[in-house]
Design an enzyme around this catalytic site. Structure first.
Site, PDB file in Angstrom:
ATOM      1  N   LYS A   1     -10.178  29.253  43.041  1.00  0.00           N
ATOM      2  CA  LYS A   1     -10.181  30.231  41.954  1.00  0.00           C
ATOM      3  C   LYS A   1     -11.195  29.792  40.908  1.00  0.00           C
ATOM      4  CE  LYS A   1      -7.813  30.756  38.148  1.00  0.00           C
ATOM      5  NZ  LYS A   1      -8.854  31.328  37.249  1.00  0.00           N
TER       6      LYS A   1
ATOM      7  N   GLU B   1      -4.780  17.616  36.640  1.00  0.00           N
ATOM      8  CA  GLU B   1      -5.606  16.842  35.710  1.00  0.00           C
ATOM      9  C   GLU B   1      -5.667  17.653  34.428  1.00  0.00           C
ATOM     10  OE1 GLU B   1      -8.193  16.025  33.291  1.00  0.00           O
ATOM     11  OE2 GLU B   1      -9.736  16.540  34.777  1.00  0.00           O
TER      12      GLU B   1
ATOM     13  N   CYS C   1     -12.737  16.693  28.932  1.00  0.00           N
ATOM     14  CA  CYS C   1     -11.379  16.144  28.829  1.00  0.00           C
ATOM     15  C   CYS C   1     -11.360  14.655  28.538  1.00  0.00           C
ATOM     16  CB  CYS C   1     -10.605  16.437  30.111  1.00  0.00           C
ATOM     17  SG  CYS C   1     -11.394  15.803  31.609  1.00  0.00           S
TER      18      CYS C   1
ATOM     19  N   GLU D   1      -5.356  17.503  21.245  1.00  0.00           N
ATOM     20  CA  GLU D   1      -6.683  17.693  21.841  1.00  0.00           C
ATOM     21  C   GLU D   1      -7.366  18.875  21.153  1.00  0.00           C
ATOM     22  OE1 GLU D   1      -8.655  17.567  26.247  1.00  0.00           O
ATOM     23  OE2 GLU D   1      -6.909  18.869  26.006  1.00  0.00           O
TER      24      GLU D   1
END
Length: 447
Positions: free
Chosen positions: A142, A216, A250, A349
């Site tokens: 995807k 992840e 990330c 984050e």
């Protein structure tokens, strides 16, 4: 150019094609060396398209050209690695038993759903696809609507390499179609890179049928500068990884932990390096900081900056402005000092060019601060004594730690602890995430 978004019918057709290819096609039944041959041809076709893929990274989501050109080859290197691993990996292991012997087989898990993020689609989806192909899985990839072309180019290369139809299927889809893919009972394994909230939903959906999952997720990584650090060398190695791609990566080292007695010195030196980074058009080869993805992300980042100021952090450089640009979703590279672990800018984050400098009084406290996070994806330790830095690194509760630098290698597993995810991509461990273990007992004389 435009790419159609997949609907429910498209998702169903892609999953059915992958299911047929796994249940009845040759791919899962080939040997590791046979699959390696296909992967090597695919890799060569990809290498011929690396300039295009780097340009697409900039054109689609605004990654600075210098950043994209440097990191795009990492995607091809992942195919290289898994081709070699498939060629030599012991998929069958014979062991003696009381009645004779047993063949312990490592077999492909089945049909995999591979879901990649928009920020680094090509390197991440390359790692997913290469490992799944090496293991003998079939798959549905995807692609994110923001970055639709990368996986399509890989599929084009797979076809050129002769990989059978139905093995690699690509759809570009939003949330609803992605949810249908995750919930399909014909999907045996899900690999997802993205937000914690979506990862939690995928974990719950997969649990209903015990589908295998690799996640992840987010990061809030800490770089610890020890008191004996060579500051100019450390900053040269660290700064590019504190706000790479405007902080939209990330593993960005967004918390910099420094000895309290050197706090002001390091904060000033770090901010001066950041201030010299060129902010501008991502197509300009000299640009280090480009725009963030969109207006919503820009406002999110600005909100964190305002919150940092309100909570008492010292703004060293940057702020909520548009970095001097009338157009584009820019945020000036922003550095806060005198940050504490209770502040939102140190805990959440941000996914923008915002870095927090936190003081510590002892190495034990530095480790405590670094570990005082919901996340555990990456980190780094900088110091003149490499053995001491290694000892500190071993105390960090995070999936990857660099000594005097930050590095990602295709033969080394990558992934997080705590809310940063489950499982690993890359390395031998990344291949084994797409394998199941089967034992077959064979009577007779032991081998």
């Amino acid at each position: 150019m435009s790419v159609p978004l997949a609907d429910a019918v498209d998702i169903g057709r892609a999953v059915s094609a992958a299911r047929r290819a796994f249940d009845h096609g040759p791919w899962p039944r080939l040997s590791g060396p046979e699959r390696a041959g296909y992967l090597k041809r695919l890799t060569q076709a990809l290498r011929e398209r690396l300039p295009l893929l780097a340009q697409l990274w900039t054109d689609q989501v605004g990654a600075p050209a210098s950043f994209a050109q440097k990191l795009t080859p990492f995607g091809a290197s992942r195919f290289d690695f898994f081709a070699t691993l498939a060629e030599h990996y012991a998929f069958d292991d014979w062991r003696p038993t009381q009645r004779g012997r047993a063949c312990v087989r490592r077999v492909p898990v089945g049909v995999a759903a591979l879901i990649a993020p928009w920020n680094a689609t090509f390197p991440i989806v390359s790692q997913q696809i290469a490992a799944a192909l090496a293991a003998g899985c079939t798959m549905v990839v995807k692609s994110p609507p923001e970055c639709p072309f990368d996986a399509l180019i890989i599929a084009e290369c797979a076809a050129a390499a002769g990989i059978p139809p139905g093995v690699l299927n690509v759809v570009t889809a939003g949330r609803e179609a992605g949810a249908q893919l995750v919930q399909s009972r014909d999907i045996d394994k899900i690999s997802f890179t993205g937000s914690v909230a979506t990862g939690q939903w995928i974990q719950r959906a997969a649990t209903d049928r015990l589908a295998r999952v690799t996640l992840e997720l987010g990061g809030k990584s800490a770089a610890i500068l020890l008191d004996d650090v060579d500051l100019p060398a450390a900053l040269a190695a660290l700064v590019p990884f504190t706000m790479p791609f405007s902080g939209q990566i990330c593993f960005a080292q967004t918390r910099v932990l420094v000895p309290r007695h050197r706090h002001d010195e390091i904060a000033e030196a770090y901010a001066s390096v950041v201030a010299r980074m060129k902010v501008g058009d991502p197509h300009d080869a000299n640009t280090a900081i480009g725009p963030v993805l969109n207006a919503r992300q820009r406002e999110r980042v600005r909100g964190y900056i305002e919150r940092g100021i309100a909570e008492g952090a010292a703004l060293v450089t940057g702020g909520t402005g548009n970095a001097g640009f009338e157009r584009g979703f820019y945020v000036a590279p922003t550095v806060f000092s005198r940050v504490t672990s209770t502040m939102a800018i140190a805990r959440e984050e941000i996914f923008g060019p915002v870095v927090s400098i936190l003081p510590y009084d002892s190495v034990d406290q530095a480790v405590e601060i670094a570990n005082d996070s919901d996340y555990g994806l990456s980190g780094s330790v900088f110091g003149a004594d490499g053995e001491r830095a290694f000892d500190v690194a071993c105390r960090l509760r995070t999936g990857n730690v660099g000594i005097n630098g930050v590095e990602i290698a295709p033969n080394v597993p990558f992934g997080g602890m705590k809310r940063s995810g489950i499982g690993r991509e890359g390395g031998r461990e990344g291949l084994e995430a797409y394998l199941e273990t089967q034992a077959i007992f064979v009577p007779g004389a032991a081998a």
